[in-house]
Design a protein around this motif. Structure first.
Motif, PDB file in Angstrom:
ATOM      1  N   TYR A   3       0.546  -1.135  -0.029  1.00 35.68           N
ATOM      2  CA  TYR A   3      -0.151  -0.109   0.040  1.00 35.68           C
ATOM      3  C   TYR A   3       0.973   1.489   0.135  1.00 35.68           C
ATOM      4  O   TYR A   3       0.486   2.108  -0.834  1.00 35.68           O
ATOM      5  CB  TYR A   3      -1.032   0.179   1.266  1.00 35.68           C
ATOM      6  CG  TYR A   3      -1.888  -0.926   0.883  1.00 35.68           C
ATOM      7  CD1 TYR A   3      -3.113  -0.843  -0.084  1.00 35.68           C
ATOM      8  CD2 TYR A   3      -2.015  -2.392   1.463  1.00 35.68           C
ATOM      9  CE1 TYR A   3      -4.040  -1.862  -0.503  1.00 35.68           C
ATOM     10  CE2 TYR A   3      -2.962  -3.324   1.069  1.00 35.68           C
ATOM     11  CZ  TYR A   3      -3.879  -3.034   0.348  1.00 35.68           C
ATOM     12  OH  TYR A   3      -4.970  -3.959   0.013  1.00 35.68           O
ATOM     13  N   PRO A   4       1.995   1.409   0.615  1.00 39.29           N
ATOM     14  CA  PRO A   4       2.723   2.551   0.814  1.00 39.29           C
ATOM     15  C   PRO A   4       3.432   2.663  -0.667  1.00 39.29           C
ATOM     16  O   PRO A   4       3.472   3.920  -1.092  1.00 39.29           O
ATOM     17  CB  PRO A   4       3.955   2.343   1.794  1.00 39.29           C
ATOM     18  CG  PRO A   4       3.403   1.210   2.609  1.00 39.29           C
ATOM     19  CD  PRO A   4       2.244   0.395   2.072  1.00 39.29           C
ATOM     20  N   PHE A   5       3.586   1.401  -1.297  1.00 39.90           N
ATOM     21  CA  PHE A   5       4.141   1.799  -2.691  1.00 39.90           C
ATOM     22  C   PHE A   5       3.239   2.305  -3.713  1.00 39.90           C
ATOM     23  O   PHE A   5       3.397   3.090  -4.347  1.00 39.90           O
ATOM     24  CB  PHE A   5       4.391   0.183  -3.011  1.00 39.90           C
ATOM     25  CG  PHE A   5       4.994  -0.054  -4.318  1.00 39.90           C
ATOM     26  CD1 PHE A   5       6.469   0.638  -4.697  1.00 39.90           C
ATOM     27  CD2 PHE A   5       4.507  -0.514  -5.610  1.00 39.90           C
ATOM     28  CE1 PHE A   5       6.955   0.653  -5.823  1.00 39.90           C
ATOM     29  CE2 PHE A   5       4.987  -0.548  -6.718  1.00 39.90           C
ATOM     30  CZ  PHE A   5       6.173  -0.061  -7.015  1.00 39.90           C
ATOM     31  N   ILE A   6       1.817   1.886  -3.514  1.00 38.12           N
ATOM     32  CA  ILE A   6       0.830   2.488  -4.353  1.00 38.12           C
ATOM     33  C   ILE A   6       0.519   3.857  -4.082  1.00 38.12           C
ATOM     34  O   ILE A   6       0.568   4.506  -4.879  1.00 38.12           O
ATOM     35  CB  ILE A   6      -0.594   1.536  -4.063  1.00 38.12           C
ATOM     36  CG1 ILE A   6      -0.209   0.138  -4.663  1.00 38.12           C
ATOM     37  CG2 ILE A   6      -1.516   2.191  -4.969  1.00 38.12           C
ATOM     38  CD1 ILE A   6      -1.432  -0.958  -4.460  1.00 38.12           C
ATOM     39  N   VAL A   7       0.403   4.163  -2.845  1.00 37.58           N
ATOM     40  CA  VAL A   7       0.113   5.331  -2.456  1.00 37.58           C
ATOM     41  C   VAL A   7       1.363   6.360  -2.950  1.00 37.58           C
ATOM     42  O   VAL A   7       0.965   7.291  -3.445  1.00 37.58           O
ATOM     43  CB  VAL A   7       0.004   5.533  -0.837  1.00 37.58           C
ATOM     44  CG1 VAL A   7      -0.057   7.107  -0.366  1.00 37.58           C
ATOM     45  CG2 VAL A   7      -1.382   4.705  -0.392  1.00 37.58           C
TER      46      VAL A   7
END
Lengths: 311, 466
Positions: free
Chosen positions: A6-10
């Motif tokens: 998720y941090p990657f996508i965000v």
């Protein structure tokens, strides 16, 4: 590794989401805020008036007329444009019956495709100038000139087209359709070309005519594209601002006439926003237009939803 | 003013195209340019105290001056001349100049942010409405300017050198919010050459006018054209007929949007007189759907005899008008029983110059207006724009006037102080819009005089007392 996803996508989405929020979402919220005030549009000061603007809208006959015109556009514009575009696209791609037995368009299809796309290349400003010459109210106009030469109308009593309350709406609708068909033709053409030729050939071998091929094969396989076209056109029908404000009388104050017979929500909104100095009231209209557009988009996507055909 | 409106239609298209993009999502994006962050308090005082006789507003040469000019039919070069005079008087003042047709587009965000320019030629189709600006306390009241000593002759005050009626258009409830710079005369226009060729005499009375229209029609020329897509041109004739019939008192009540004024028999007499044009079929075919360019071009080509307009017409059509056209002006002809004299005409000032209240160099803005009214500046304007300014005797003998301007200034001299000027188009936009719609219907014979009066009265009743 899942928790790292998720941090990657965000990280990737941060900038676009920020831009979208600042440039799209925030103005929408601001508009809603302004719609609850008596803001004049030229002053930083304003008073909170609650839902007064919205209740006033309900009793505003001109607003209701404009809304009626937009709804009529929403019904007519997509239907006519899509039917015409589909018909032309079909004729240009699979309508021909060459001697070789292959699937092809009518003769000169490539040329027609370019010609049909022309209107899309013209900016709306050029469209307005062009059609003002077509609809000109004396013998110098294209339509009146032809009609007079053919002896179908009296040169002393030319048809006023854009200044005739019974015709003005249809004149605008015709321009919208004329300028829209080309784009959707190309869109449908592209979609049709992705339909495998063997499906058509099989239909041909089974002895299906053009009509049957069109309704039983082309339309079902194009449904996704048609649906998209429908939503685009419905949104365009909610707008129609540029043509109405530049072509219809009274000129200089966003048109809409004669007698509000070509009024659409966007022109009435702008007239209130700038010349009348009722920006708060105009913002209330903007909010109403926003919700109508939103509801229409959702409804039309839901209603037209069908099983996707894999091919 | 009307003069401005005609010139920037191309710009309307451009803006419309841009707005379409914005409005596609439902119009809500319009608010993206809106501000509301500026503060409305602690604005600069309109009349700074530290003034002397030669510098009544206390202008500091060190303050930059921010000028925005509507770049319409008059261009914006004249303003650059004015700016040169300003820097001569206040050496070192840094001037930023913007000539634009898109006044509202450029200035609305600045007003909302509380940082407007120091002086604005607020004209054209996208002008900011004076009534809206004034009501929202955005403008400097101009009394200090009017009472300041006149630059060319310090024994006079500025207000003493202006033509009659100059301040009317910029006045709302007794306060002066704009200095309108171009003096405009309104009425009917014809080609003197055509009339002499055919042996027609310009009519003095409306009955003569209608009779002459019959003669003109018999000669195969349409007697009357108007700019149907802009119905306010026809209103120049209608409202002048009514004013002259009803007299000053009725004129004032009409202009103040008093609904009961529309019950006056003079209104019925005026509109019925105008309706004879439609009734007898004297209109140029198709004129009801024409733009100003289309109808005025047809008129220049001799397809129609009369057309209503203001005195900007000559400069506007200068490229199309045949060299020997000999443009001439005619005040709206007199009706039987008129309370105003036959030479009375509508005249007033256009091109409103304003000084925003929140302007940083408020004093410089006022001084700029004072400079504009010098004989030097006025002459420069007249030479560049074929138009008269509001300065009394503002054009020197060295400036040669074109036939139309000569004719209209002769009519103005004949009228003397008998002029009137409607302000409702500038200060009651909504009422004016409704009246235009009614007139469009009347010209197309969709309604008759009685319904026209009823619609006008209904529109006037909706105007909220200020």
């Amino acid at each position: 590794m899942r928790h790292r996803k998720y941090p990657f996508i965000v990280g990737f989405l941060f900038l676009p989401v920020l831009l979208y929020t600042v440039l799209v979402i925030w103005p929408y919220i601001q508009t809603f805020g302004y719609s609850l005030t008596d803001w004049s549009g030229v002053s930083p000061s304003m008073n909170f008036v609650g839902f007064k603007n919205y209740t006033a809208l309900l009793h505003d006959d001109i607003f209701m007329t404009a809304l009626g015109h937009n709804l009529l556009l929403i019904v007519l514009l997509p239907v006519v444009t899509i039917v015409l575009a589909l018909f032309f696209a079909f004729m240009l791609n699979v309508g021909g019956r060459g001697g070789t037995g292959g699937i092809q368009g009518v003769r000169g299809a490539g040329f027609y495709k370019v010609v049909f796309f022309f209107p899309q290349v013209l900016s709306v400003a050029i469209l307005a100038v062009l059609f003002e010459a077509v609809y000109r109210s004396d013998g110098g106009g294209l339509l009146n000139g032809v009609l007079i030469k053919l002896g179908l109308e009296n040169a002393q009593q030319p048809i006023l087209w854009l200044s005739d309350p019974d015709l003005v709406f249809w004149c605008i609708l015709a321009v919208l359709i004329w300028s829209g068909v080309g784009f959707y033709l190309v869109m449908f053409s592209a979609a049709m070309q992705s339909i495998p030729k063997d499906i058509y050939e099989a239909a041909l071998l089974d002895g299906s005519g053009r009509g049957q091929t069109f309704f039983k094969i082309t339309i079902p396989l194009l449904w996704d594209t048609i649906q998209t076209a429908w939503v685009y056109l419905a949104i365009a029908a909610m707008d129609a601002f540029a043509l109405v404000s530049t072509m219809t009388p009274p000129a200089g104050i966003y048109g809409g006439g004669p007698n509000h017979r070509s009024e659409v929500l966007a022109t009435y909104l702008m007239r209130n926003f700038l010349p009348f100095g009722k920006a708060g009231y105009a913002c209330a209209m903007g909010v109403v237009i926003f919700f109508i557009t939103l509801i229409l988009s959702v409804v039309s996507l839901r209603v037209t939803r069908r099983e996707r055909i894999e091919y | 003013m009307g003069s401005a409106i005609e010139y920037n239609r191309r710009d309307i298209f451009k803006r419309a195209a841009a707005i379409t993009v914005l409005a596609a999502g439902g119009g809500s994006l319009l608010a993206a340019c809106a501000g509301g962050t500026g503060s409305s308090s602690d604005s600069k005082s309109a009349s700074p105290g530290g003034g002397s006789a030669s510098n009544p507003f206390g202008v500091k040469a060190s303050d930059p001056l921010d000028v925005v000019i509507f770049k319409g039919g008059y261009g914006d070069d004249y303003a650059k001349d004015f700016e040169a005079i300003y820097t001569k008087d206040y050496a070192g003042a840094k001037i930023s100049h913007l000539g634009t047709t898109d006044i509202a587009g450029k200035l609305q965000p600045r007003f909302n942010a509380g940082s407007p320019p120091d002086v604005v030629d607020n004209s054209g189709a996208s002008q900011l409405k004076l009534d809206v600006l004034a009501k929202n306390n955005q403008l400097t009241e101009l009394t200090p300017l009017l009472d300041a000593p006149y630059l060319d002759d310090p024994t006079k005050k500025v207000r003493d050198v202006l033509l009659p009626g100059t301040l009317d258009a910029g006045t709302i409830d007794g306060k002066v919010w704009s200095l309108n710079y171009v003096y405009t005369v309104f009425g009917l226009w014809y080609s003197n050459k055509l009339f002499q060729e055919k042996g027609w005499t310009p009519p003095k009375t409306w009955d003569d006018f209608i009779t002459l229209c019959g003669t003109i029609k018999a000669a195969g020329i349409a007697p009357f054209a108007h700019q149907g897509k802009y119905p306010y041109y026809a209103n120049y004739t209608i409202m002048d007929l009514i004013a002259k019939q009803g007299g000053t008192e009725l004129f004032k009540r009409l202009d103040a949007c008093d609904p009961t004024a529309w019950d006056d028999p003079a209104v019925k007499a005026g509109i019925s007189a105008f309706y004879e044009i439609m009734d007898k079929d004297y209109l140029l075919p198709g004129t009801n759907g024409m733009t100003h360019t289309e109808s005025q071009t047809a008129w220049c080509q001799g397809k129609a005899a009369f057309i209503p307009s203001g005195s900007w017409l000559e400069n506007e059509m200068i490229k199309i008008t045949p060299a020997d056209f000999d443009m001439a002006f005619l005040p709206v002809p007199a009706l039987a029983g008129d309370k105003m004299g036959p030479t009375t005409l509508r005249a007033g000032a256009g091109e409103p110059f304003i000084v925003p209240k929140q302007a940083k160099n408020n004093a410089g803005g006022l001084e700029f207006l004072r400079i504009m009214l010098t004989k030097e500046a006025s002459g420069k304007f007249a030479a560049a724009a074929n138009s008269l300014t509001v300065l009394k005797d503002g054009v020197g003998a060295d400036v040669v006037l074109k036939p139309g301007t000569k004719s209209s200034s002769a009519a103005l001299t004949a009228a003397g102080t008998n002029t009137f000027y409607y302000t409702y188009p500038d200060v009651q936009t909504e009422f004016d819009t409704a009246l235009q719609a009614a007139t469009a219907d009347l010209c197309a014979k969709r309604i008759g005089p009685d319904q026209w009066i009823a619609q006008a009265k209904a529109a006037a009743s909706k105007v909220k007392p200020a």
